[in-house]
Design an enzyme around this catalytic site. Structure first.
Site, PDB file in Angstrom:
ATOM      1  N   LYS A 137      63.899  23.160  27.542  1.00  0.00           N
ATOM      2  CA  LYS A 137      64.944  22.884  28.519  1.00  0.00           C
ATOM      3  C   LYS A 137      64.312  22.388  29.814  1.00  0.00           C
ATOM      4  O   LYS A 137      63.142  22.718  30.027  1.00  0.00           O
ATOM      5  CB  LYS A 137      65.810  24.112  28.800  1.00  0.00           C
ATOM      6  CG  LYS A 137      65.088  25.447  29.072  1.00  0.00           C
ATOM      7  CD  LYS A 137      64.011  25.551  30.099  1.00  0.00           C
ATOM      8  CE  LYS A 137      64.316  25.290  31.525  1.00  0.00           C
ATOM      9  NZ  LYS A 137      63.130  25.456  32.429  1.00  0.00           N
ATOM     10  N   TYR A 225      69.492  27.971  33.604  1.00  0.00           N
ATOM     11  CA  TYR A 225      69.696  29.292  32.976  1.00  0.00           C
ATOM     12  C   TYR A 225      71.047  29.876  33.387  1.00  0.00           C
ATOM     13  O   TYR A 225      71.718  30.542  32.592  1.00  0.00           O
ATOM     14  CB  TYR A 225      68.582  30.266  33.387  1.00  0.00           C
ATOM     15  CG  TYR A 225      67.252  29.994  32.743  1.00  0.00           C
ATOM     16  CD1 TYR A 225      66.952  30.502  31.481  1.00  0.00           C
ATOM     17  CD2 TYR A 225      66.297  29.229  33.385  1.00  0.00           C
ATOM     18  CE1 TYR A 225      65.729  30.241  30.884  1.00  0.00           C
ATOM     19  CE2 TYR A 225      65.066  28.964  32.797  1.00  0.00           C
ATOM     20  CZ  TYR A 225      64.789  29.473  31.546  1.00  0.00           C
ATOM     21  OH  TYR A 225      63.586  29.208  30.951  1.00  0.00           O
TER      22      TYR A 225
HETATM   23  P1  NDP Z   1      52.939  22.621  32.702  1.00  0.00           P
HETATM   24  O1  NDP Z   1      52.861  21.689  33.853  1.00  0.00           O
HETATM   25  O2  NDP Z   1      52.204  23.913  32.808  1.00  0.00           O
HETATM   26  O3  NDP Z   1      52.469  21.903  31.376  1.00  0.00           O
HETATM   27  C1  NDP Z   1      52.920  20.629  30.992  1.00  0.00           C
HETATM   28  C2  NDP Z   1      51.866  19.997  30.090  1.00  0.00           C
HETATM   29  O4  NDP Z   1      52.363  18.712  29.725  1.00  0.00           O
HETATM   30  C3  NDP Z   1      50.539  19.722  30.779  1.00  0.00           C
HETATM   31  O5  NDP Z   1      49.666  20.817  30.739  1.00  0.00           O
HETATM   32  C4  NDP Z   1      50.014  18.561  29.965  1.00  0.00           C
HETATM   33  O6  NDP Z   1      49.409  19.074  28.781  1.00  0.00           O
HETATM   34  C5  NDP Z   1      51.266  17.826  29.535  1.00  0.00           C
HETATM   35  N1  NDP Z   1      51.453  16.595  30.304  1.00  0.00           N
HETATM   36  C6  NDP Z   1      51.415  15.342  29.770  1.00  0.00           C
HETATM   37  N2  NDP Z   1      51.591  14.427  30.722  1.00  0.00           N
HETATM   38  C7  NDP Z   1      51.739  15.083  31.886  1.00  0.00           C
HETATM   39  C8  NDP Z   1      51.929  14.654  33.224  1.00  0.00           C
HETATM   40  N3  NDP Z   1      52.044  13.362  33.555  1.00  0.00           N
HETATM   41  N4  NDP Z   1      51.987  15.603  34.182  1.00  0.00           N
HETATM   42  C9  NDP Z   1      51.895  16.904  33.876  1.00  0.00           C
HETATM   43  N5  NDP Z   1      51.720  17.368  32.613  1.00  0.00           N
HETATM   44  C10 NDP Z   1      51.627  16.460  31.623  1.00  0.00           C
HETATM   45  O7  NDP Z   1      54.486  22.876  32.438  1.00  0.00           O
HETATM   46  P2  NDP Z   1      55.178  24.098  31.699  1.00  0.00           P
HETATM   47  O8  NDP Z   1      54.394  24.480  30.502  1.00  0.00           O
HETATM   48  O9  NDP Z   1      55.510  25.152  32.671  1.00  0.00           O
HETATM   49  O10 NDP Z   1      56.572  23.415  31.280  1.00  0.00           O
HETATM   50  C11 NDP Z   1      56.671  22.506  30.200  1.00  0.00           C
HETATM   51  C12 NDP Z   1      58.123  22.422  29.732  1.00  0.00           C
HETATM   52  O11 NDP Z   1      58.548  23.708  29.327  1.00  0.00           O
HETATM   53  C13 NDP Z   1      59.125  21.972  30.784  1.00  0.00           C
HETATM   54  O12 NDP Z   1      60.128  21.203  30.184  1.00  0.00           O
HETATM   55  C14 NDP Z   1      59.714  23.268  31.314  1.00  0.00           C
HETATM   56  O13 NDP Z   1      61.030  23.116  31.815  1.00  0.00           O
HETATM   57  C15 NDP Z   1      59.713  24.105  30.070  1.00  0.00           C
HETATM   58  N6  NDP Z   1      59.595  25.539  30.359  1.00  0.00           N
HETATM   59  C16 NDP Z   1      60.427  26.394  29.731  1.00  0.00           C
HETATM   60  C17 NDP Z   1      60.311  27.743  29.922  1.00  0.00           C
HETATM   61  C18 NDP Z   1      61.166  28.676  29.152  1.00  0.00           C
HETATM   62  O14 NDP Z   1      61.167  29.855  29.458  1.00  0.00           O
HETATM   63  N7  NDP Z   1      61.876  28.221  28.133  1.00  0.00           N
HETATM   64  C19 NDP Z   1      59.376  28.310  30.886  1.00  0.00           C
HETATM   65  C20 NDP Z   1      58.486  27.328  31.458  1.00  0.00           C
HETATM   66  C21 NDP Z   1      58.617  25.989  31.200  1.00  0.00           C
HETATM   67  P3  NDP Z   1      48.050  18.423  28.192  1.00  0.00           P
HETATM   68  O15 NDP Z   1      47.026  18.616  29.268  1.00  0.00           O
HETATM   69  O16 NDP Z   1      47.808  19.211  26.984  1.00  0.00           O
HETATM   70  O17 NDP Z   1      48.371  16.979  27.924  1.00  0.00           O
END
Ligand code: NDP
Length: 395
Positions: A137, A225
């Protein structure tokens, strides 16, 4: 405390008997884990905070789902994560060679855990590769992208599930079921507060404060949420919304997105649901449901663990409700695995994500007109009530 309703009562109350697959009626706690070879293989796309801290650990305890591959823009990190989790070197993919998953039979589900603006592109690629998709989401950053994701799922004849973890979390299900039995009379009002302090020194918050990448700052990240909770608590859809925003543009965090947004949904049953979200207030993920004879206060309502429910009846707080057990992320991925196996109904499909996106757009539209009423009765109705079908481990 009300007596626990029987499953038959729940299904009757929820009106979902037709959608309830027999195996979904088994409590997850009673189901032993499957042999690894029979588990549904998940590829995790994007190795950020949620993937590393919640999802990959949850896959270790999931009963019917397992980690099969990782997709990342950082090969060294991806190789390390793969090795730590016992994956072979050829189970590591980059965004550029991600199309190759089409030929990888180990992967049945692709879990999109990327910044919001990247959800649509990678979801559609996964469908073209013939895989099912679980997507975080908010589903996307534009209505057009969300609609394209749903269309791609249909064209590929594959499942698209949005990762609304509260649909698979014990306390939220408990509250939904209490409300379905009307043990405290009719619901009159709901209040949801979902927000926290965003921090520009955290790269995960930099994209969340970027208008294009997040699609709406606090509203899409945290407010969703509250939007979703009002709908699943009532099992109803709002018919109108009014909203107001308050944003300090001199705060470097809010160059592109709104900060504090408050909204009011009106439901056909007469319930009013107030919602609030902010990226500049103390952390909260809470809701309160005010009924004719009592209140249900979930605070926290949507944390990863440690959620707490207080039931107040006739002005008196009842003995504390035992803390919910189980891992909501594992339950969610096991549910997706059962959907793929044809053993469980789809509870949070793409259409659920699209409905929240439409409502969030209506909130922003009203806020831009300083609270003007925006009609939201588009005829959407939830296909399956989570309260009627989703089992969780007992406390
Ligand atoms: P992060 O920023 O921690 O991680 C995102 C990952 O996406 C990065 O580590 C990277 O992984 C990859 N990525 C690829 N391109 C980009 C870019 N241009 N900029 C940044 N990251 C990039 O985010 P979250 O893990 O917190 O969130 C990811 C998703 O999960 C979102 O949609 C968020 O809304 C959702 N979410 C949902 C939660 C829930 O409880 N359901 C809680 C937290 C988040 P790599 O280095 O491996 O390429």
């Amino acid at each position: 405390m009300p007596s626990r309703p029987s499953r038959r009562d729940l299904i009757a109350a929820a009106g979902v008997a037709a959608a309830l697959a027999p195996a979904a009626a088994k409590a997850q706690a009673q189901e032993p884990a499957m042999p690894t070879s029979d588990k549904i293989g998940f590829a995790i796309v994007g190795l950020g905070k949620l993937s590393l801290n919640q999802l990959i650990p949850a896959l270790k305890i999931a009963k019917g789902a397992r980690l099969a591959a990782v997709v990342s823009g950082h090969p060294e990190k991806a190789k390390r994560v793969a090795a730590e989790n016992g994956l072979p070197a050829d189970a590591v993919y980059g965004y550029d060679d991600y199309d190759r998953i089409a030929k990888d039979p180990r992967i049945q589900v692709v879990y999109i855990v990327l910044p919001n603006s990247m959800h649509a592109e990678h979801t559609i690629k996964a469908f073209k590769a013939g895989k099912h998709v679980l997507c975080e989401k908010p589903m996307a950053t534009t209505l057009a992208d969300a609609e394209a994701m749903i269309a791609a799922a249909k064209a590929a004849d594959r499942h698209l599930m949005i990762a609304y973890r509260c649909h698979y979390e014990a306390q939220n299900l408990d509250v939904m079921r209490r409300l379905r039995t009307r043990s405290m009379g009719k619901v009159r009002q709901i209040n949801t507060t979902m927000g926290r302090q965003a921090d520009l020194s955290d790269p995960s918050d930099v994209w969340r404060l970027d208008g294009k990448m997040s699609g709406g700052g606090a509203l899409g990240d945290m407010g969703v949420y509250g939007v979703n909770a009002a709908r699943y608590l009532l099992n109803e859809e709002p018919v109108a919304v009014q909203a107001w925003a308050q944003t300090d543009r001199s705060d470097p965090r809010f160059k592109e997105t709104e900060d504090l947004i408050n909204w009011q949904f009106r439901f056909p049953s007469g319930v009013i649901a107030n919602g609030s979200t902010s990226f500049a207030y103390a952390p909260t993920m809470a809701f309160e449901v005010i009924c004719e004879q009592g209140r249900l206060v979930a605070d926290p309502a949507a944390f990863y663990g440690g959620n707490r429910l207080t039931v107040v009846k006739g002005g008196q707080a009842l003995p504390p409700v035992p803390a919910p057990a189980g891992d909501q992320f594992a339950r969610e991925m096991d549910w997706m695995a059962d959907v793929v196996r044809g053993k469980a109904p789809m509870v949070s499909p793409g259409e659920e994500g699209l409905q929240d996106m439409r409502l969030m757009q209506a909130i922003l539209e009203s806020a831009a007109k300083d609270g003007a009423t925006v009609k939201t009765d588009w005829g959407y109705r939830r296909a399956v009530d989570p309260a009627g079908v989703v089992d969780v481990a007992k406390a």
